[in-house]
Write a protein that holds these residues in place. Structure first.
Motif: not given
Length: 231
Positions: A138-142, A182-186, A211-212, A217-221
Motif C-alpha cells: 500500500f506504499d505510495g498510495q497516499g 482516476k486516482c492519480l497516485l495509481d 491513491g487507489h 485516504s480521502q473519504p470526505a473528498e
C-alpha cells in the motif's frame, strides 16, 4: 435524492465505505454499501463472477431502489458494470472509482499485467483465493500508517472464481451515463479500455489527487465528488 449503492474492490466489504457514507447521507442521499459473497463478514460463501453480478442486481430489485447511482471500486467495477447493463430505468449513473471495467467474454484475470497464467498460478498457490496484500504493497498510495493498518486488518482473501469467470454484458457500457474517477497516485491515465469508453458522450472523467483506495485516504473528498456527480 439518489439511492447510492457502494461496492468495494477486492478483499473488502461494506465496511470500506464507513467514512464515505456520512458525507452522502448528510446531503440527503440513501446509501447502500454491499458486501459481496466470499468477502468480509460473508467470507467462505461460495461465489463466482455472476454470483456477484446477481447479488448487486438482486439487492437493488429487492429494495425497489430507483434513481440508482451504482459505485464500483477497483475489482468491483467488473460486476458493477455488468449489473448496470441490467438495471434498465432504475439506473441514474454508474461511477467507477479507479476501477476495472467489464469486457464481454473476458475476466479480471484476462487483463492481469503479468498474464492470465501468472495470475491463475497465484490463485492455485493460495487455495483458489487471491490473498490480500501486506502493508508494504500500500506504499505510495497516499495512506497514513493508521489507514494502511485498517485496510490490512479488514482485508480477507478474495474468491478466485470471481476473478477468472468471464463478463457478460447485456448492453454496451458506452450507452450508460458514467463517471470514471482516476486516482492519480495509481497512475496518471486510465487504461486503454477505459480511455476508449471515455470517447462516448455519456462518459466523463474526473481525477483525485490520491491513491487507489480513496475511501480510506480521502473519504470526505470522495463523498463530495460522488455528491457532485449525482447532481
Amino acid at each position: 435524492m439518489a439511492d447510492v449503492v457502494l461496492v468495494a474492490g477486492a478483499w473488502l466489504g461494506s465496511w470500506a465505505w464507513d467514512e464515505v457514507v456520512p458525507g452522502l447521507r448528510a446531503v440527503g442521499h440513501q446509501t447502500v454499501p454491499l458486501t459481496l459473497s466470499g468477502l468480509a463478514e460473508r467470507q467462505g460463501v461460495p461465489a463466482g463472477q455472476q454470483t456477484h453480478v446477481q447479488e448487486i442486481v438482486g439487492e437493488i430489485e429487492r429494495r425497489d431502489l430507483r434513481d440508482v447511482v451504482l459505485v464500483g471500486h477497483s475489482y468491483s467495477g467488473i460486476p458493477v458494470g455488468q449489473a448496470a447493463t441490467r438495471l434498465g430505468d432504475r439506473l441514474a449513473r454508474v461511477v467507477y472509482v479507479d476501477a476495472e471495467v467489464p469486457v464481454d467474454g473476458l475476466s479480471f484475470a484476462s487483463g492481469w499485467w503479468q498474464g492470465r497464467a501468472a495470475f491463475e498460478s497465484v490463485l492455485a498457490d493460495n487455495g483458489g483465493d487471491w490473498p490480500p496484500p501486506d502493508a508494504a504493497e500500500f506504499d505510495g498510495q497516499g495512506l497514513t500508517d493508521e489507514q494502511t493498518a485498517r485496510l490490512v486488518k479488514g482485508a480477507t482473501p478474495h474468491p478466485g472464481a470471481t476473478l477468472t469467470e468471464p463478463a457478460v454484458l447485456a448492453r454496451p457500457l458506452g450507452e450508460l451515463p458514467t463517471t470514471y474517477v482516476k486516482c492519480l497516485l495509481d497512475g496518471p491515465e486510465p487504461n486503454d479500455t477505459v480511455a476508449a469508453l471515455l470517447t462516448s458522450e455519456h462518459w466523463r472523467l474526473v481525477r483525485m489527487a490520491t491513491g487507489h483506495w480513496p475511501m480510506f485516504s480521502q473519504p470526505a473528498e470522495l463523498a463530495r465528488l460522488l455528491a457532485d456527480e449525482i447532481g
